[in-house]
Structures are given as structure tokens and as C-alpha cells.
Design an enzyme around this catalytic site. Structure first.
Site, PDB file in Angstrom:
ATOM      1  N   GLU A 322       1.142  -1.183   0.135  1.00 15.36           N
ATOM      2  CA  GLU A 322      -0.258  -0.038  -0.004  1.00 15.36           C
ATOM      3  C   GLU A 322       0.711   1.107  -0.314  1.00 15.36           C
ATOM      4  OE1 GLU A 322      -4.142   0.019   1.776  1.00 15.36           O
ATOM      5  OE2 GLU A 322      -2.965   1.471   3.593  1.00 15.36           O
ATOM      6  N   HIS A 351       7.261 -27.515   1.850  1.00 18.46           N
ATOM      7  CA  HIS A 351       6.408 -28.069   1.126  1.00 18.46           C
ATOM      8  C   HIS A 351       5.121 -28.036   0.614  1.00 18.46           C
ATOM      9  CE1 HIS A 351       9.150 -31.582   4.005  1.00 18.46           C
ATOM     10  NE2 HIS A 351       7.911 -30.541   4.898  1.00 18.46           N
ATOM     11  N   LYS A 455     -13.488   1.507  -2.961  1.00 19.92           N
ATOM     12  CA  LYS A 455     -14.307   2.225  -2.323  1.00 19.92           C
ATOM     13  C   LYS A 455     -15.067   2.906  -3.185  1.00 19.92           C
ATOM     14  CE  LYS A 455     -12.037   2.635   1.972  1.00 19.92           C
ATOM     15  NZ  LYS A 455     -11.357   3.760   2.723  1.00 19.92           N
TER      16      LYS A 455
END
Length: 528
Positions: A322, A351, A455
Site C-alpha cells: 500500500e 513443502h 471504495k
């Protein structure tokens, strides 16, 4: 490079902080001295920029705001006596409130003690508190913490179901600077309804952590919530862990908040040194710049070799991405900057994706987080002379070597143990590294226009949903998707209209769809 030369390079570039017991090794990043020299002018400017920031310069010009998270752990650095006093007073209030909760002086109406915390927030208002809660848990905390950090109804239900029998002794923290951010607002509304469903008076369980005079602050004040703590406009969400955002939940859990602040302060002091080679944050920024050619061309893979640091990579995702992920630089030039961050814990991920890291696309550099202390107390032997901690250390060192042999660069950060001071130091180290790197690439690390755009786009979709329902109410008949979109005046948004209707239909809300669901153009929409 032969083994002798590599050993010498390790010694030449090893940073050690005696007070914190922290090591930083960037020797496995393959820069040379000429590259270092070429960056010195940029670092001189970065050090000057950071000094100006700490002295109260407007470091976020988009919002005309100072950036002062460093003052939180050293209030005397704040640019005015009023700010210094405000920081000190807030910390005192946090400690006093936590003490009252722990002793039962502040308690729920139907119980003698609060037993749980429900923290509602998003982004930096959740990631920092979650990371610290995972890193520094007490075996028997005075209050257990739970998080609602999304607008996912199933996720909210899961948390509330876990707390169903303890809701009457659960303290709720609502964390939102504006009070209008959708995710925490939605979570708060749902939680309020859950409390009402058990005939519990929500204000007697609620604490607001928000901007002074924000919508949430006014609601908390008018309804008589238990407490209100300030979020400062000069603190961004991703750097808010040392503010009330992080310190209130930490103190309530019994975490050593002074240790967090002291570790961060000590690291801040170390990262103010205006000498690249003796400043750990500058060394990180140097390594990032070289690894990604100053353009973020390689991803940062974070591998903490300690279960309690599981969420560190997730925390760093927001802090780094950000802050640095910007389309334009400070001069308005399009640069498409940023560093992608991902990771999980070692040795679990040996793994999982280490196979690709060693032999696949070389589009990354690794960051190993090493913890020297295995556990409190002695470890049993797994094999003669070997403990499980020896295996973990071996996995880290072996993976580091295996990557280097395949020309995959890495950084190693080593701390003596996971405690409040070292966690605070890690947070401060990466905060400063981000600030210095942002200066190197000339971007504003302290705004987030992309988040704001998301937003606004979400709000547009919700408005579109309202318009579509109004058309169906007016028409009073089934309509094809394309016709409905046209009547709503958004013919070019037929796909969005279809997806809105599909979601409403799936939840049996308002809309019924009929037709071939594999062929959206055949579907008709009508009101239920």
C-alpha cells in the site's frame, strides 16, 4: 564467488544491533560496490526526507497531513508540546482502561469480568493487532481476542457463533478512523444486532477507536460507550500499530505494550543513522532496490521460521504494497512502482512453494526471518545431539544456500527471541525501510489513492443495485438482463447488472431469475 570470498562478504555486510540482539544479513543480494556508490546521492536525499518527515513536514501532500508514527514511541520528537502531551495522555488512558478491565472495575452488566474481546476493523486496523496477537500470545490471557475484519456474512457468523455463550462478557472494539468505512461499519451493525438479540445493551460493551469528532466518535459519545480513544489524522492505518489501534487490544490481552514501544524506539534510533552501511533500514532499502532494479521487478517472499510470526508476511503485504504500489511518482510521472509481497512460514512452505523458488521462475528475492531461541527451557533430543529446533535452523540455512546456488537472492533478519521488544523493533525496521525506499523511487508512501478508488467503485455498484430494483418495481414484469440495463440507463453495464441480480437471486432477496443460467442473455429478472 568462492566460499572464502562469500564468508568475507558476509562479514563485510552483516549488521548487528547489540541492544536488540538483531542481525541483518544482505550479503546474499548480489550488488557490488559500484552499485552502492551510485546510490549514495539518493540515500542522502532519503535521509534528509526522513528527517523532515519526523520534524513535522507535510509528508502526505494529497491530504495536507504530517506523518508522525515515529512520535508514538518517542513523544518528545513531536513538533509541538500539545502533540507530545496528547500522545502521552492517550497512552496513560489506555493503560488505565486496561487496568480497570482486568481488575473488574470496568465490567459488563451481567458478569463480574470481561472474558473476551471482539475487535472490528479492516486493513491496518486489523492486520497490526492480529499480527501482534499471534506473535505475543499469553498462555492464559486476561481476555481472549477475536476479529471481524471483513464484510463476509459467513465470517461474521462464525465469529459470533464462537462467542454466542460469552457475548454477555465480550468487550467490543470498533476501530475506524472515519467511522464510515464500510467493512467496520457493517461489522458493527451486525454485532449490535447480535447483542440486541440477547437483550444486551451494546453501549455498555463498546469501545470506539476513531478520529476525534468522526461520525463514530459522535455516536459513541451520544450513546455513552464505555470508552473512546483517538486515531490521529497524522497516522496512517498501516503504521498505526503503536497507536491506540494496536495498543488498546494489546494492553487488554496483557501484552507488554511498553516493550513494543521501547523496541520500536530503539530501532528508530538505529535507523536514523545517516550512513547507509550502519543503518539497517537503509540496508534493506538498498537490497530491495537492487533486487528489483529500482522498479519492483521481483517479488518479496517473506519466510519467518517461527509459528508465532505466521502473520508477519500478511502484515508486511499492506505496509509495503500500500505504501509503495503507486502509479505516479511525486512529480506526476507514471512509474507503476511497487514491490509485491507474499509468504508464509518456514519450514511449512518448504513443502509448498520452495520447489518453484529454487527451480522455477526467478521473479523474487527471499527474506528469511530467523529466531535464535527455540523455546523456553531445554529441548528434548529428536536424534542423538539434535533437537527439533536444530532441524528448523537447518531447514532455514539449507534453503538459503539452495536458493543462492540457483542465483536466487535472499535477505536474513535474525532476532534472539520473539518478545514485545523484538516485535516492536521488526515493525519499526520495516516502517523505516519503506519510507527510505519510497524516497529512493520518488513516490508518496503515505497515501493510497487506489484504495479510495476501490471504495468509490463499490459505492457505484451499490447505487446501480438500487436503480435496477427501482426499474423492476416500476415495470412490474420480468425483463431480460439487457432490457433491464437499458431501462436503468446503463446499457453498457449489462454484465454488472447480471452479477448484481445473480447475487440477489442466490440469496433469495428481492429478485427471481428464470432461464438458462449458463446463458445470461436468456435470463429474465422479476421481483419475488
Amino acid at each position: 564467488m568462492d566460499a572464502k570470498a562469500l564468508w568475507q562478504r558476509y562479514q563485510d555486510w552483516l549488521y548487528f544491533h547489540e541492544g536488540l540482539g538483531l542481525y541483518l544479513d544482505i550479503s546474499r543480494i548480489r550488488f557490488d560496490n559500484s552499485f552502492v556508490e551510485s546510490l549514495r546521492p539518493k540515500f542522502d536525499q532519503a535521509f534528509a526526507d526522513m528527517l523532515a518527515l519526523e520534524q513535522g513536514a507535510i509528508a502526505n501532500p494529497d491530504e495536507n497531513r504530517m506523518v508522525g508514527h515515529y512520535w508514538l514511541r518517542n513523544p518528545d520528537l513531536a513538533p509541538s508540546p500539545e502533540l507530545t502531551q496528547e500522545i502521552v495522555k492517550t497512552l496513560e488512558n489506555i493503560e488505565a482502561f486496561a487496568e480497570k478491565v482486568h481488575t473488574g472495575l470496568v465490567h459488563p452488566p451481567k458478569a463480574s469480568r470481561f472474558t473476551d474481546i471482539l475487535s472490528i476493523g479492516i486493513g491496518g486496523s486489523a492486520l497490526g493487532p492480529q499480527f501482534v496477537a499471534e506473535a505475543l500470545p499469553a498462555d492464559f490471557p486476561p481476555l481472549k481476542i477475536h476479529f471481524i475484519d471483513n464484510s463476509d456474512p459467513t465470517g461474521i457468523d462464525r465469529v459470533l457463533n464462537q462467542l454466542r455463550n460469552n457475548l454477555s462478557s465480550t468487550l467490543v472494539l470498533v476501530i475506524s478512523k472515519s467511522g464510515s468505512t464500510p467493512e467496520p461499519r457493517n461489522g458493527m451493525i451486525e454485532v449490535k444486532k447480535a447483542y440486541a438479540g440477547q437483550n444486551l445493551d451494546f453501549p455498555q460493551y463498546a469501545v470506539a477507536i476513531t478520529g476525534v469528532d468522526s461520525h463514530l466518535d459522535k455516536v459513541a459519545q451520544s450513546e455513552g460507550w464505555l470508552a473512546r480513544f483517538p486515531m490521529y489524522d497524522w497516522i496512517g492505518g498501516r503504521t498505526s500499530e503503536m497507536s491506540a489501534v494496536g495498543l488498546v487490544p494489546a494492553a487488554l490481552q496483557g501484552i507488554d505494550i511498553h516493550g513494543l514501544l521501547e523496541g520500536a524506539k530503539e530501532m528508530d534510533d538505529a535507523t536514523r543513522v545517516a550512513d547507509m552501511k550502519n543503518n539497517p533500514a537503509a540496508l534493506l532499502a538498498l537490497a530491495w532496490y537492487y533486487a528489483g532494479n529500482g522498479k519492483g521487478e521481483k517479488d518479496m517472499v517473506v519466510l519467518p521460521y517461527k509459528d508465532s510470526l505466521l502473520l508477519f508476511s500478511r502484515y508486511l503485504q499492506q505496509l509495503v504494497m500500500e505504501s509503495l504500489g503507486k502509479e505516479k511518482d511525486l512529480d506526476g510521472k507514471i512509474v507503476d512502482q511497487g514491490i509485491a509481497v507474499y509468504g508464509n512460514k518456514g519450514s511449512t512452505d518448504q513443502h509448498a512453494y520452495v520447489q518453484q523458488l529454487r527451480e522455477g521462475v526467478p521473479n523474487f528475492f527471499a527474506t528469511f526471518i530467523e529466531v535464535l531461541e527455540d523455546r523456553l527451557g531445554p529441548s528434548p533430543e529428536i536424534d542423538p545431539g539434535v533437537t527439533s529446533g536444530d532441524y528448523l535452523s537447518g531447514f532455514l540455512l539449507g534453503t538459503r544456500q539452495a536458493l543462492y546456488e540457483k542465483n536466487r537472492d535472499s535477505i536474513t533478519v535474525t532476532i534472539p527471541q520473539v518478545n514485545a521488544r523484538t516485535v516492536g523493533a521488526l515493525i519499526a525496521l520495516y516502517e523505516r525501510a519503506v519510507g527510505l525506499y519510497a524516497s529512493l523511487v520518488n513516490v508518496n508512501a503515505y497515501h493510497q489513492p487506489g484504495v479510495e478508488a476501490g471504495k468509490k467503485a463499490a459505492a457505484t455498484i451499490l447505487d446501480l443495485q438500487k436503480r435496477v430494483i427501482e426499474v423492476l418495481q416500476k415495470e412490474k414484469k420480468a425483463l431480460f438482463i439487457a432490457d433491464l440495463a437499458e431501462k436503468a440507463g446503463v446499457a453498457e453495464k449489462a454484465e454488472e447488472v447480471y452479477k448484481i441480480l445473480r447475487h440477489l437471486h442466490a440469496n433469495q432477496r428481492t429478485v427471481l431469475l428464470t432461464g438458462d443460467f449458463g446463458k445470461p442473455n436468456t435470463l429474465r429478472a422479476s421481483l419475488i
